[in-house]
Structures are given as C-alpha cells and as structure tokens.
Design a protein around this motif. Structure first.
Motif, PDB file in Angstrom:
ATOM      1  N   ALA A   1      35.799  38.523  29.595  1.00 20.63           N
ATOM      2  CA  ALA A   1      36.888  37.613  29.251  1.00 20.63           C
ATOM      3  C   ALA A   1      36.782  36.313  30.044  1.00 20.63           C
ATOM      4  O   ALA A   1      36.986  35.222  29.502  1.00 20.63           O
ATOM      5  N   ALA A   2      36.450  36.418  31.322  1.00 17.43           N
ATOM      6  CA  ALA A   2      36.326  35.222  32.162  1.00 17.43           C
ATOM      7  C   ALA A   2      35.184  34.332  31.698  1.00 17.43           C
ATOM      8  O   ALA A   2      35.262  33.102  31.779  1.00 17.43           O
ATOM      9  N   ALA A   3      34.116  34.951  31.192  1.00 15.96           N
ATOM     10  CA  ALA A   3      32.948  34.196  30.726  1.00 15.96           C
ATOM     11  C   ALA A   3      33.096  33.755  29.273  1.00 15.96           C
ATOM     12  O   ALA A   3      32.262  32.992  28.771  1.00 15.96           O
ATOM     13  N   GLY A   4      34.116  34.245  28.577  1.00 10.64           N
ATOM     14  CA  GLY A   4      34.340  33.856  27.194  1.00 10.64           C
ATOM     15  C   GLY A   4      33.357  34.466  26.223  1.00 10.64           C
ATOM     16  O   GLY A   4      32.958  33.819  25.244  1.00 10.64           O
ATOM     17  N   ILE A   5      32.962  35.721  26.469  1.00  7.02           N
ATOM     18  CA  ILE A   5      32.007  36.395  25.599  1.00  7.02           C
ATOM     19  C   ILE A   5      32.552  37.757  25.207  1.00  7.02           C
ATOM     20  O   ILE A   5      33.551  38.225  25.750  1.00  7.02           O
ATOM     21  N   GLN A   6      31.884  38.416  24.267  1.00  7.44           N
ATOM     22  CA  GLN A   6      32.257  39.767  23.886  1.00  7.44           C
ATOM     23  C   GLN A   6      31.936  40.727  25.026  1.00  7.44           C
ATOM     24  O   GLN A   6      31.025  40.495  25.824  1.00  7.44           O
ATOM     25  N   ALA A   7      32.682  41.824  25.096  1.00  7.35           N
ATOM     26  CA  ALA A   7      32.594  42.730  26.237  1.00  7.35           C
ATOM     27  C   ALA A   7      31.189  43.289  26.465  1.00  7.35           C
ATOM     28  O   ALA A   7      30.792  43.536  27.592  1.00  7.35           O
TER      29      ALA A   7
ATOM     30  N   GLY B   1      23.575  28.575  31.072  1.00  5.77           N
ATOM     31  CA  GLY B   1      23.093  29.891  30.705  1.00  5.77           C
ATOM     32  C   GLY B   1      24.098  30.977  31.032  1.00  5.77           C
ATOM     33  O   GLY B   1      24.911  30.866  31.950  1.00  5.77           O
ATOM     34  N   LEU B   2      24.016  32.035  30.269  1.00 10.87           N
ATOM     35  CA  LEU B   2      24.974  33.121  30.412  1.00 10.87           C
ATOM     36  C   LEU B   2      24.840  33.841  31.746  1.00 10.87           C
ATOM     37  O   LEU B   2      25.831  34.225  32.358  1.00 10.87           O
ATOM     38  N   ARG B   3      23.603  34.002  32.239  1.00 15.14           N
ATOM     39  CA  ARG B   3      23.425  34.735  33.493  1.00 15.14           C
ATOM     40  C   ARG B   3      24.140  34.023  34.648  1.00 15.14           C
ATOM     41  O   ARG B   3      24.859  34.662  35.432  1.00 15.14           O
ATOM     42  N   ALA B   4      23.949  32.699  34.755  1.00 15.60           N
ATOM     43  CA  ALA B   4      24.610  31.940  35.805  1.00 15.60           C
ATOM     44  C   ALA B   4      26.126  31.988  35.656  1.00 15.60           C
ATOM     45  O   ALA B   4      26.860  32.075  36.640  1.00 15.60           O
ATOM     46  N   GLN B   5      26.587  31.945  34.424  1.00 17.09           N
ATOM     47  CA  GLN B   5      28.019  32.012  34.158  1.00 17.09           C
ATOM     48  C   GLN B   5      28.590  33.355  34.597  1.00 17.09           C
ATOM     49  O   GLN B   5      29.662  33.423  35.206  1.00 17.09           O
ATOM     50  N   LEU B   6      27.879  34.413  34.310  1.00 13.22           N
ATOM     51  CA  LEU B   6      28.345  35.748  34.686  1.00 13.22           C
ATOM     52  C   LEU B   6      28.415  35.901  36.198  1.00 13.22           C
ATOM     53  O   LEU B   6      29.360  36.485  36.742  1.00 13.22           O
ATOM     54  N   ILE B   7      27.418  35.395  36.900  1.00 11.77           N
ATOM     55  CA  ILE B   7      27.422  35.474  38.361  1.00 11.77           C
ATOM     56  C   ILE B   7      28.598  34.688  38.932  1.00 11.77           C
ATOM     57  O   ILE B   7      29.330  35.172  39.809  1.00 11.77           O
ATOM     58  N   GLU B   8      28.785  33.484  38.427  1.00 12.68           N
ATOM     59  CA  GLU B   8      29.868  32.622  38.921  1.00 12.68           C
ATOM     60  C   GLU B   8      31.237  33.249  38.684  1.00 12.68           C
ATOM     61  O   GLU B   8      32.070  33.325  39.602  1.00 12.68           O
ATOM     62  N   LYS B   9      31.490  33.697  37.468  1.00 12.39           N
ATOM     63  CA  LYS B   9      32.800  34.260  37.140  1.00 12.39           C
ATOM     64  C   LYS B   9      33.023  35.602  37.835  1.00 12.39           C
ATOM     65  O   LYS B   9      34.132  35.902  38.287  1.00 12.39           O
ATOM     66  N   SER B  10      31.979  36.412  37.917  1.00 11.10           N
ATOM     67  CA  SER B  10      32.113  37.709  38.582  1.00 11.10           C
ATOM     68  C   SER B  10      32.406  37.538  40.062  1.00 11.10           C
ATOM     69  O   SER B  10      33.207  38.284  40.639  1.00 11.10           O
ATOM     70  N   ALA B  11      31.749  36.576  40.703  1.00  9.96           N
ATOM     71  CA  ALA B  11      31.986  36.341  42.123  1.00  9.96           C
ATOM     72  C   ALA B  11      33.449  36.009  42.373  1.00  9.96           C
ATOM     73  O   ALA B  11      34.072  36.517  43.317  1.00  9.96           O
ATOM     74  N   ARG B  12      34.006  35.135  41.532  1.00 13.77           N
ATOM     75  CA  ARG B  12      35.414  34.774  41.689  1.00 13.77           C
ATOM     76  C   ARG B  12      36.319  35.994  41.484  1.00 13.77           C
ATOM     77  O   ARG B  12      37.277  36.213  42.237  1.00 13.77           O
ATOM     78  N   LEU B  13      36.017  36.798  40.470  1.00 14.66           N
ATOM     79  CA  LEU B  13      36.826  37.984  40.201  1.00 14.66           C
ATOM     80  C   LEU B  13      36.720  39.012  41.320  1.00 14.66           C
ATOM     81  O   LEU B  13      37.717  39.598  41.745  1.00 14.66           O
ATOM     82  N   PHE B  14      35.489  39.246  41.797  1.00 17.55           N
ATOM     83  CA  PHE B  14      35.306  40.226  42.867  1.00 17.55           C
ATOM     84  C   PHE B  14      36.034  39.781  44.133  1.00 17.55           C
ATOM     85  O   PHE B  14      36.525  40.610  44.902  1.00 17.55           O
ATOM     86  N   ARG B  15      36.083  38.464  44.350  1.00 23.23           N
ATOM     87  CA  ARG B  15      36.770  37.956  45.544  1.00 23.23           C
ATOM     88  C   ARG B  15      38.279  38.101  45.402  1.00 23.23           C
ATOM     89  O   ARG B  15      38.968  38.459  46.370  1.00 23.23           O
TER      90      ARG B  15
END
Length: 225
Positions: free
Chosen positions: A64-70, A36-50
């Motif tokens: 971009a990290a999640a592979g979706i439109q902005a 799901g997109l929500r889990a993907q966003l959390i995972e990718k955002s956590a890595r980016l924020f870190r």
C-alpha cells in the motif's frame, strides 16, 4: 557503528499473501533512489519498520505504501526478511563508503576525526535516514546469514574509526587516550537520536564541532582554521 539488539525476533505471518505476482501489471513506480520498484520498496519499508516496527508491518502495508498490488513486490523480494536485510545492508554500505572516502582524504588526524563525527551524525539524524533506527531496533529479526554480512560491514566501518583515533593519539592532539575511546564516542553520538530536533538549536555541522570540543576538550582543527 554499534549494533544494539533491543527487540525480540519478529514473526512473519504474511509471507504467503496473494499467490503469484502479476509482473509489470501496474508498472514500476519511479520514486526512491535511482527509481524502480526495488528502491521504492526499500524506502517505504524502512519508514514503516521504523514507525510501526518490523513485526507489526505486513506485506500489505508495504504494498500500500509503495502503491502496488500486494503480491507485486515478490518480484524483487521473496520475504519480508529479505527487505529488512536489504534496508540494513544498503544503509551500512552507504555509510561505509562515506567514511572510507574521508579516510582516504589528505587530512590532519584532528580534521579527519571531525569529518567522521559529522558524517556519523548526518547518517543518524538526516530526516530520510531510517535504516539506523531499523538497524538498532530490529537486529534480532535478521537471520544468521544476513547478520554475518552486516557484521562484516560494521567491522569495516569501525576499523576506519579505530585507525583515525589511533592517528589522533599518535599526533598528540588527544591528551588522554584510552582503549574505550571509540565505544564512548559512538555511545555519545548515537544517543543524539533521542534528543536532537532538526531546526532547533545547532544544525549537524555545528553539533559535530561541539562534539569534537567534548571529545578533545579543546577547539577542533576545523574551528581553529
């Protein structure tokens, strides 16, 4: 779990990027816990924020990290602030669930503390656990309601430790207890993120056993079995 405020409040300059999200135009990625997109966003955002920091990460970076439109991620989160809060809350809820399970298990006081120490180290040092770093370094970036929710989770987490430490004191296995025991334990365990290198020296279970030796100044119950 001690909360440090080591950075200033981050400014969100990209909240209004790309007006209306195009729902399901590109489908939802199936990566991340549960898919799901929500889990993907959390995972990718956590890595980016870190790695980049909350303030330096834009919503375009996340997309971009999640592979979706902005604009597509606005279906699940209205602001970058909401993603930040979700990362911290989800991480704390997982850590809390694990230590509460340990607390409910029929263990001796020494074995219970050993399990808590190992769980805490695993939470800190697992390669895919970015929420701790985000929690520690981006605490000030949270709004007041999100902080209140996190503090409630933190208090429950610390209560488990306080009860385990009290039981160990009463058992006589801790020869010289003090009112600062939990704070000192957390300080020592949390600092491992600064020097621990996976695959070099001890693994997490071995490190937990050594931590118990340090805390109690004698072999832990697990080692003695």
């Amino acid at each position: 779990m001690t909360l440090s405020s080591l950075t200033s409040v981050a400014a969100m300059s990209d909240a209004a990027v790309d007006a209306v999200p195009h729902a399901k135009k590109r489908g939802r990625p199936q990566k991340g816990e549960g898919g799901g997109l929500r889990a993907q966003l959390i995972e990718k955002s956590a890595r980016l924020f870190r790695t980049k920091g909350y303030e330096n990460t834009t919503v375009r970076d996340i997309a971009a990290a999640a592979g979706i439109q902005a604009g597509s991620w606005f279906y699940h989160f209205k602001t970058k602030q909401e993603i930040l809060a979700a990362i911290m809350e989800q991480g704390m809820e997982r850590a809390l669930a694990e230590v509460e399970t340990i607390a409910a298990a029929p263990l001796s006081p020494s074995a219970r503390l050993h399990r808590l120490v190992e769980a805490h180290l695993q939470t800190l040092l697992a390669p895919d656990h970015h929420f701790i770093a985000v929690l520690l370094y981006e605490w000030r970036s949270l709004d007041a309601p999100a902080r209140e929710r996190l503090i409630a989770l933190k208090d429950r987490y610390e209560d488990v430790w306080d009860e385990a430490i009290a039981a160990l004191h009463h058992s006589g296995d801790w020869d010289m207890p003090s009112q600062f025991d939990r704070l000192l334990i957390f300080g020592a365990l949390n600092w491992t993120v600064q020097w621990y290198k996976p695959g070099v020296g001890a693994d997490v279970p071995q490190l937990a056993a050594q931590a118990m030796r340090f805390i109690l100044r004698k072999p832990s119950a697990v080692e003695a079995q």
